[in-house]
Design a protein around this motif. Structure first.
Motif, PDB file in Angstrom:
ATOM      1  N   ALA A  71      -8.635  -2.687  -3.865  1.00 56.72           N
ATOM      2  CA  ALA A  71      -9.378  -2.959  -2.634  1.00 56.72           C
ATOM      3  C   ALA A  71     -10.817  -2.496  -2.777  1.00 56.72           C
ATOM      4  N   VAL A  72     -11.653  -2.990  -1.893  1.00 56.39           N
ATOM      5  CA  VAL A  72     -13.055  -2.605  -1.855  1.00 56.39           C
ATOM      6  C   VAL A  72     -13.496  -2.594  -0.400  1.00 56.39           C
ATOM      7  N   VAL A  73     -14.327  -1.620  -0.051  1.00 55.04           N
ATOM      8  CA  VAL A  73     -14.844  -1.474   1.304  1.00 55.04           C
ATOM      9  C   VAL A  73     -16.357  -1.425   1.241  1.00 55.04           C
ATOM     10  N   THR A  74     -17.018  -2.085   2.187  1.00 50.38           N
ATOM     11  CA  THR A  74     -18.467  -1.982   2.321  1.00 50.38           C
ATOM     12  C   THR A  74     -18.791  -1.473   3.720  1.00 50.38           C
ATOM     13  N   PHE A  75     -19.870  -0.716   3.825  1.00 49.52           N
ATOM     14  CA  PHE A  75     -20.308  -0.191   5.117  1.00 49.52           C
ATOM     15  C   PHE A  75     -21.767   0.210   5.003  1.00 49.52           C
ATOM     16  N   THR A  76     -22.396   0.384   6.156  1.00 47.88           N
ATOM     17  CA  THR A  76     -23.769   0.884   6.168  1.00 47.88           C
ATOM     18  C   THR A  76     -23.758   2.336   6.613  1.00 47.88           C
ATOM     19  N   ALA A 125     -15.724  -9.586  -0.835  1.00 48.42           N
ATOM     20  CA  ALA A 125     -14.512 -10.248  -1.320  1.00 48.42           C
ATOM     21  C   ALA A 125     -14.124  -9.641  -2.660  1.00 48.42           C
ATOM     22  N   ILE A 126     -12.837  -9.764  -3.008  1.00 52.55           N
ATOM     23  CA  ILE A 126     -12.338  -9.250  -4.284  1.00 52.55           C
ATOM     24  C   ILE A 126     -11.439 -10.318  -4.908  1.00 52.55           C
ATOM     25  N   ASP A 127     -11.514 -10.457  -6.239  1.00 54.10           N
ATOM     26  CA  ASP A 127     -10.684 -11.466  -6.899  1.00 54.10           C
ATOM     27  C   ASP A 127      -9.421 -10.823  -7.492  1.00 54.10           C
ATOM     28  N   ALA A 128      -8.597 -11.629  -8.126  1.00 52.08           N
ATOM     29  CA  ALA A 128      -7.320 -11.176  -8.679  1.00 52.08           C
ATOM     30  C   ALA A 128      -7.482 -10.126  -9.769  1.00 52.08           C
ATOM     31  N   ASN A 129      -8.631 -10.119 -10.452  1.00 54.79           N
ATOM     32  CA  ASN A 129      -8.887  -9.152 -11.528  1.00 54.79           C
ATOM     33  C   ASN A 129      -9.530  -7.867 -11.044  1.00 54.79           C
TER      34      ASN A 129
END
Length: 176
Positions: A71-76, A125-129
């Motif tokens: 997973a990946v999260v973005t925030f300010t 967004a994140i891909d399968a890899n």
């Protein structure tokens, strides 16, 4: 509740049903992961912030998750209270086991108070890899008529690195 009231939830889900929920609570990013194969949620995790910005509150948290549970999260996060900027765009990666201990600042203005540039409307967004991409809208100046650009950075899982942000790769437009 010592964490305060939860606000601004965001849900993302992978094709196999893994889920990531992010929200802001007491100025900090919180996240929970759902594992579709075990039908269980993990405990809420407070996403680390930049220690150099400990007085700055976080905002605009959103994330993405893939079938492998990465997973990946973005925030300010702003550098000094009150929330007058400059805002910094941060990202944090979950490698399937743990979150990064220090988030990565991917916007191309840095942490100086002289560039009070606004960061808005980020998406990720994140891909399968496990590779991820983040885009955002960013003011390229301090005046009300400053041009806005669409910034972009890409995470490569194999090297655990984010590309240098390029606010002109996607689109550069002037605010009329």
């Amino acid at each position: 509740n010592t964490l305060g009231l939860p606000q601004y939830p965001h849900l993302s889900m992978s094709a196999n049903g893994n889920a990531l929920v992010t929200w802001i609570q007491n100025g900090r990013v919180q996240a929970r992961l759902y594992n579709a194969s075990t039908h269980s949620w993990d405990s809420a995790t407070s996403i680390p912030v930049l220690s150099s910005l400990t007085n700055g509150a976080s905002n605009g948290a959103m994330g993405a998750i893939n079938d492998a549970g990465r997973a990946v999260v973005t925030f300010t996060q702003y550098t000094t209270p009150p929330a007058k900027g400059p805002w910094n765009l941060l990202v944090n990666v979950f490698n399937g086991t743990t979150w990064q201990t220090i988030p990565t600042n991917v916007d191309d203005t840095g942490l100086t108070a002289a560039n009070n540039n606004g960061i808005y409307s980020q998406n990720i967004a994140i891909d399968a890899n496990g590779n991820a991409s983040v885009v955002w809208r960013q003011a390229e100046g301090t005046s009300l008529n400053a041009p806005y650009n669409i910034g972009y950075s890409r995470y490569t899982a194999s090297s655990n690195t984010w590309s240098t942000a390029s606010s002109t790769t996607i689109e550069a437009i002037a605010d009329a």
